[in-house]
Design an enzyme around this catalytic site. Structure first.
Site, PDB file in Angstrom:
ATOM      1  N   LYS A  82      35.003   9.619  45.321  1.00  0.00           N
ATOM      2  CA  LYS A  82      34.874  10.977  45.326  1.00  0.00           C
ATOM      3  C   LYS A  82      33.404  11.481  46.364  1.00  0.00           C
ATOM      4  O   LYS A  82      33.714  11.909  47.321  1.00  0.00           O
ATOM      5  CB  LYS A  82      34.245  11.882  43.833  1.00  0.00           C
ATOM      6  N   HIS A 117      11.782   2.261  45.511  1.00  0.00           N
ATOM      7  CA  HIS A 117      12.715   1.736  44.319  1.00  0.00           C
ATOM      8  C   HIS A 117      12.067   0.385  43.990  1.00  0.00           C
ATOM      9  O   HIS A 117      12.030  -0.210  42.772  1.00  0.00           O
ATOM     10  CB  HIS A 117      14.137   1.691  44.796  1.00  0.00           C
ATOM     11  N   SER A 132      15.590   8.788  49.770  1.00  0.00           N
ATOM     12  CA  SER A 132      16.687   8.088  50.647  1.00  0.00           C
ATOM     13  C   SER A 132      17.416   9.110  51.367  1.00  0.00           C
ATOM     14  O   SER A 132      17.985   8.605  52.328  1.00  0.00           O
ATOM     15  CB  SER A 132      17.774   7.632  49.269  1.00  0.00           C
ATOM     16  N   ARG A 145       8.249  11.123  41.525  1.00  0.00           N
ATOM     17  CA  ARG A 145       7.376  11.306  42.824  1.00  0.00           C
ATOM     18  C   ARG A 145       6.592  12.699  42.883  1.00  0.00           C
ATOM     19  O   ARG A 145       5.613  12.728  43.443  1.00  0.00           O
ATOM     20  CB  ARG A 145       8.289  11.448  43.976  1.00  0.00           C
TER      21      ARG A 145
HETATM   22  P1  ADP Z   1      19.554   9.396  42.080  1.00  0.00           P
HETATM   23  O1  ADP Z   1      20.791   9.421  42.953  1.00  0.00           O
HETATM   24  O2  ADP Z   1      19.457   9.291  40.516  1.00  0.00           O
HETATM   25  O3  ADP Z   1      18.287  10.386  42.484  1.00  0.00           O
HETATM   26  P2  ADP Z   1      17.979   7.642  43.545  1.00  0.00           P
HETATM   27  O4  ADP Z   1      18.759   6.281  44.099  1.00  0.00           O
HETATM   28  O5  ADP Z   1      17.655   8.747  44.602  1.00  0.00           O
HETATM   29  O6  ADP Z   1      18.742   8.202  42.351  1.00  0.00           O
HETATM   30  O7  ADP Z   1      16.630   7.164  42.820  1.00  0.00           O
HETATM   31  C1  ADP Z   1      16.639   6.129  41.540  1.00  0.00           C
HETATM   32  C2  ADP Z   1      15.545   6.693  40.798  1.00  0.00           C
HETATM   33  O8  ADP Z   1      14.395   6.110  41.646  1.00  0.00           O
HETATM   34  C3  ADP Z   1      15.007   7.883  40.381  1.00  0.00           C
HETATM   35  O9  ADP Z   1      14.124   7.940  39.059  1.00  0.00           O
HETATM   36  C4  ADP Z   1      14.193   8.361  41.556  1.00  0.00           C
HETATM   37  O10 ADP Z   1      13.147   9.233  41.014  1.00  0.00           O
HETATM   38  C5  ADP Z   1      13.306   7.031  41.882  1.00  0.00           C
HETATM   39  N1  ADP Z   1      12.765   7.223  43.286  1.00  0.00           N
HETATM   40  C6  ADP Z   1      13.359   7.353  44.242  1.00  0.00           C
HETATM   41  N2  ADP Z   1      12.538   7.183  45.329  1.00  0.00           N
HETATM   42  C7  ADP Z   1      11.424   6.953  44.926  1.00  0.00           C
HETATM   43  C8  ADP Z   1      10.086   6.635  45.592  1.00  0.00           C
HETATM   44  N3  ADP Z   1       9.810   6.721  46.745  1.00  0.00           N
HETATM   45  N4  ADP Z   1       9.141   6.182  44.737  1.00  0.00           N
HETATM   46  C9  ADP Z   1       9.397   5.947  43.434  1.00  0.00           C
HETATM   47  N5  ADP Z   1      10.424   6.343  42.529  1.00  0.00           N
HETATM   48  C10 ADP Z   1      11.521   6.716  43.573  1.00  0.00           C
END
Ligand code: ADP
Length: 152
Positions: free
Chosen positions: A42, A18, A130, A92
């Site tokens: 929720k 992120h 995550s 990704r």
């Molecule tokens: P969501 O709950 O919408 O999936 P996340 O918090 O998991 O949100 O991710 C937010 C954004 O960050 C999304 O666009 C996701 O694709 C991107 N993202 C998550 N992990 C990575 C990573 N390792 N590298 C690049 N982008 C990522």
């Protein structure tokens, strides 16, 4: 006109993946608002929202162009309220693409001024996920390598 982007997600937790998207986004936008979504009561988060907000604030404390907010409404509405005409998202893999493809079309339908902008993950960060990090942490594994801040 200022280019303001919203970077929405659950960020449970916020990872180096992120962070990479936000820092690279700075080359494209004047301001980036990291928008931590929560579903009022929720869905149970693993990392408490206030804890994660503190950690993200810490990570970008030297960068006034980056701010953090929480929200629990339509992303398209929240973007409008904050003067953001762009949604920043990371890609990704093809699974991300399939999901992002649909959601970006719905967001644009809900707010015609909103363009989604996608950055492809930097090499080495694509495996950071995550939900896997939460699992590792749950069983006392060391996740420090995946986070841009110290957990304690
Ligand atoms: P969501 O709950 O919408 O999936 P996340 O918090 O998991 O949100 O991710 C937010 C954004 O960050 C999304 O666009 C996701 O694709 C991107 N993202 C998550 N992990 C990575 C990573 N390792 N590298 C690049 N982008 C990522």
């Amino acid at each position: 006109m200022e280019r303001i982007a919203l970077f929405p997600g659950s960020f449970d937790p916020f990872t180096r993946g992120h962070e990479d998207i936000v820092l690279r986004g700075l080359a494209l936008f004047d301001k980036i608002i990291i928008a931590v979504g929560y579903n009022s009561g929720k869905t149970q988060r693993y990392f408490p929202i206030d804890f994660m907000i503190d950690k993200i604030n810490d990570t970008f404390k030297d960068n006034p162009a980056i701010s953090v907010q929480t929200y629990s409404e339509l992303t398209a509405e929240f973007a409008k309220k904050n003067g953001a005409n762009y949604l920043l998202r990371g890609l990704r893999n093809t699974t991300d693409f399939e999901y992002e493809n649909s959601i970006s079309q719905v967001n644009r339908y809900l707010n015609g001024d909103l363009e989604s902008v996608f950055l492809i993950t930097s090499p080495g960060l694509a495996a950071i996920n995550s939900s896997i990090i939460r699992e590792v942490h749950k069983y006392q594994g060391d996740i420090s390598e995946f986070l841009p801040y110290k957990l304690s």
